[in-house]
Design an enzyme around this catalytic site. Structure first.
Site, PDB file in Angstrom:
ATOM      1  NE  ARG A 223      -3.378   2.097   3.133  1.00 57.63           N
ATOM      2  CZ  ARG A 223      -4.454   2.736   2.686  1.00 57.63           C
ATOM      3  NH1 ARG A 223      -5.064   2.318   1.592  1.00 57.63           N
ATOM      4  NH2 ARG A 223      -4.928   3.792   3.330  1.00 57.63           N
ATOM      5  CG  HIS A 246      -5.152   8.550   3.757  1.00 55.35           C
ATOM      6  ND1 HIS A 246      -3.913   8.870   3.240  1.00 55.35           N
ATOM      7  CD2 HIS A 246      -5.031   7.287   4.268  1.00 55.35           C
ATOM      8  CE1 HIS A 246      -3.081   7.870   3.429  1.00 55.35           C
ATOM      9  NE2 HIS A 246      -3.735   6.897   4.049  1.00 55.35           N
ATOM     10  CE1 TYR A 255       2.421   5.771   2.411  1.00 51.33           C
ATOM     11  CE2 TYR A 255       0.542   7.224   2.615  1.00 51.33           C
ATOM     12  CZ  TYR A 255       1.139   6.012   2.829  1.00 51.33           C
ATOM     13  OH  TYR A 255       0.447   5.024   3.490  1.00 51.33           O
TER      14      TYR A 255
END
Length: 279
Positions: A223, A246, A255
């Site tokens: 993921r 999210h 990220y």
């Protein structure tokens, strides 16, 4: 004043041992943390309560690792909670939580994922591909229903039963069709004896297939890989956040930090002046 508090600490430690059943090691940790704290905490007797001003102690331990600071403050909070529950009213000042930096995720390289796909069995290739090309949580993959898959989209039911639609790559659709042609699923993509395959079973599939290429990999890393590849490919963070399910873009931003860390690492390796003057 502090002597009476020290007596309360002893009572608290006895409570942890006799009532809460804490281990000797944990009790020792509480004891050491509280003894240290009481050397610096300002304790003031006010009308109907004690005031614990933690600021002098916060300054004392400010240079420590955030996780260590958080642990020390947690011991104080537990002690204060015990006092308030046992007829000693205490108000705490300067007790703001310490922000602990999240550990950056460790995505798997595209190259290694391709290696795993090349040596997997049909179900293994499909599990890897669905994690990597849809960015699913393991709970979402376990609950993925055949009826929610079309030629170009996959409808995923995520946290809080919130639905989101994720584009389905042609390569992944081909793996799905090949798998369905040799399987007997009725409702879920992955079934066993008429029930959806467990999360542990899916996790073991990932562990097994990547073990063949010498890697230890979790479903969540795939993921992470999905998110990192999209962001490194200049996909808008709002879109990636929505695809991941999210509730806030702040969660997705970790990220982007990872991407910056990788760029820094690559820069340090590639630029001819990096390392000049170092021995």
């Amino acid at each position: 004043m502090k002597k009476s508090i020290e007596a309360k600490v002893k009572e608290f430690l006895t409570y942890l041992e006799d009532i809460r059943g804490y281990s000797d090691l944990t009790i020792k940790s509480y004891d050491e943390s509280l003894k240290e704290a009481l050397l610096h905490i300002e304790i003031i007797q006010e009308d109907k309560h004690l005031l614990f001003n933690l600021m002098p102690y916060r300054i004392k331990i400010s240079s420590l690792n955030p996780k260590t600071i958080s642990k020390k403050l947690s011991a104080i909070r537990s002690f204060v909670s015990y006092l308030n529950d046992n007829d000693t009213a205490v108000i705490v000042k300067a007790d703001e939580s310490v922000k602990i930096a999240k550990t950056l995720p460790k995505p798997i390289s595209h190259k290694h994922i391709l290696e795993a796909l090349s040596c997997g069995e049909p179900i293994e290739r499909l599990v890897v591909a669905l994690f990597y090309t849809l960015g699913l949580r393991i709970s979402e993959l376990a609950s993925l229903e055949i009826s929610n898959i079309s030629d170009e989209w996959v409808r995923v039911v995520g946290k809080g039963n919130k639905q989101r639609d994720i584009p389905l790559l042609a390569q992944t659709k081909k793996l799905l069709d090949e798998y369905f042609s040799i399987s007997t699923q009725k409702r879920f993509v992955f079934e066993k004896n008429g029930e959806k395959l467990s999360q542990n079973s899916l996790r073991y599939i990932i562990i097994k297939v990547f073990r063949r290429v010498g890697l230890k990999v979790t479903p969540h890393q795939l993921r992470h890989s999905y998110a990192s590849q999209l962001l490194n490919g200049s996909a808008p963070i709002a879109d990636v956040s929505e695809l991941l399910g999210h509730s806030s873009m702040a969660t997705t931003q970790i990220y982007t930090k990872l991407g910056s860390a990788l760029k820094q690492q690559n820069y340090n390796t590639a630029h001819p002046l990096c390392g000049v003057g170092e021995k």
